[in-house]
Design a protein around this motif. Structure first.
Motif, short mmCIF file in Angstrom:
data_model
loop_
_atom_site.label_atom_id
_atom_site.label_comp_id
_atom_site.label_asym_id
_atom_site.label_seq_id
_atom_site.Cartn_x
_atom_site.Cartn_y
_atom_site.Cartn_z
N LEU A 160 3.78 1.30 -5.26
CA LEU A 160 5.02 0.59 -4.97
C LEU A 160 5.29 -0.49 -6.01
O LEU A 160 4.42 -1.29 -6.34
CB LEU A 160 4.97 -0.04 -3.58
CG LEU A 160 5.14 0.91 -2.39
CD1 LEU A 160 4.91 0.16 -1.08
CD2 LEU A 160 6.53 1.55 -2.39
N GLU A 173 10.89 -1.79 -5.40
CA GLU A 173 10.85 -1.07 -4.13
C GLU A 173 10.54 -2.01 -2.97
O GLU A 173 11.11 -1.87 -1.87
CB GLU A 173 9.83 0.06 -4.21
CG GLU A 173 10.30 1.22 -5.09
CD GLU A 173 9.18 2.15 -5.51
OE1 GLU A 173 9.46 3.36 -5.65
OE2 GLU A 173 8.04 1.68 -5.72
N ILE A 175 12.09 4.35 1.77
CA ILE A 175 11.59 3.83 0.49
C ILE A 175 10.16 4.32 0.26
O ILE A 175 9.82 4.79 -0.83
CB ILE A 175 11.68 2.30 0.46
CG1 ILE A 175 13.15 1.88 0.42
CG2 ILE A 175 10.93 1.72 -0.77
CD1 ILE A 175 13.40 0.44 0.77
N THR A 176 9.31 4.24 1.26
CA THR A 176 7.94 4.73 1.08
C THR A 176 7.90 6.25 1.06
O THR A 176 7.07 6.84 0.36
CB THR A 176 7.01 4.20 2.19
OG1 THR A 176 7.60 4.42 3.48
CG2 THR A 176 6.75 2.70 2.00
N ALA A 190 8.80 7.01 -2.45
CA ALA A 190 7.75 6.55 -3.37
C ALA A 190 6.52 7.44 -3.33
O ALA A 190 5.82 7.58 -4.33
CB ALA A 190 7.38 5.11 -3.07
#
Length: 223
Positions: A107, A111, A144-145, A148
């Motif tokens: 990350l 982010e 977001i994760t 990612a």
């Protein structure tokens, strides 16, 4: 190599995806209610597309459990099925745990800032009692994760099962302790920023487990 002679492939693909997303979102947000009959002609007129992408969208939605089709008879919006939602909740929790485990080591500051921004929008929507905006911001936070981690299998599974959860959340949104989720999101961000992978995974699990009380609520009867 020469451009293939077939025409309209991109536009057909976009029409199919647009039809699918529009019908899916209308089911999730309650515009199309549980038990409601879906008329092909009405959907075609609403979406401004031909019957083919509508039928393809309905087939995909049936595979997700959002509609029920009896060939030659009718297509209905599926009734709320708490057992199916419980199963979806277990699967989505596991996928988000995996996404966080794989994403934390990579990350970036950008982010992490995006996670903070999404959580701020989530909190603002809750204060305004805006269920749609709150759920959209919550999706943005967790996506977001998911993005990612760069694991296409995780994203595919979540796209399959998350709409089932969001649908029931919309029905019973006022029963959720959303402000508790804001604090949980903040903890997830802090643990991600600290590089504490297992701590962030545990916090993510706890966050998704807050849906458990919702799953003990009996859904409204279908019309």
């Amino acid at each position: 190599m020469p451009v293939p002679q077939s025409r309209g492939l991109v536009s057909r693909s976009l029409l199919r995806e647009t039809a699918y997303q529009a019908i899916r979102d209308a089911i999730v947000d309650g515009t199309l209610a549980p038990g409601e009959r879906l008329n092909d002609a009405a959907l075609v007129e609403w979406l401004g597309v031909s019957r083919t992408p509508v039928r393809e969208a309905l087939t995909r939605l049936e595979q997700m459990g959002l509609v029920q089709t009896k060939p030659g008879r009718h297509t209905l919006v599926s009734p709320l099925d708490v057992r199916a939602v419980r199963n979806a909740q277990s699967v989505t929790t596991a996928m988000h745990e995996l996404a966080v485990r794989e994403a934390v080591p990579h990350l970036s500051a950008t982010e992490l800032d995006a996670m903070r921004n999404a959580n701020a929008r989530f909190a603002h929507a809750l204060r305004g009692n805006d269920a749609a905006a709150a759920l959209a911001a919550d999706d943005d936070f967790h996506n977001i994760t998911v993005t990612a981690c760069a694991n296409d299998a995780v994203r595919t599974v979540l796209e399959q099962f998350t709409p089932l959860l969001r649908r029931l959340e919309r029905v019973h949104f006022s029963s959720l302790s959303g402000r508790g989720s804001v604090a949980q999101h903040e903890r997830i961000i802090s643990l991600c920023e600290a590089g504490d992978t297992e701590g962030a995974v545990a916090a993510t699990r706890a966050n998704w487990q807050t849906l458990r009380p919702l799953l003990d609520i009996s859904p409204p009867e279908s019309p």
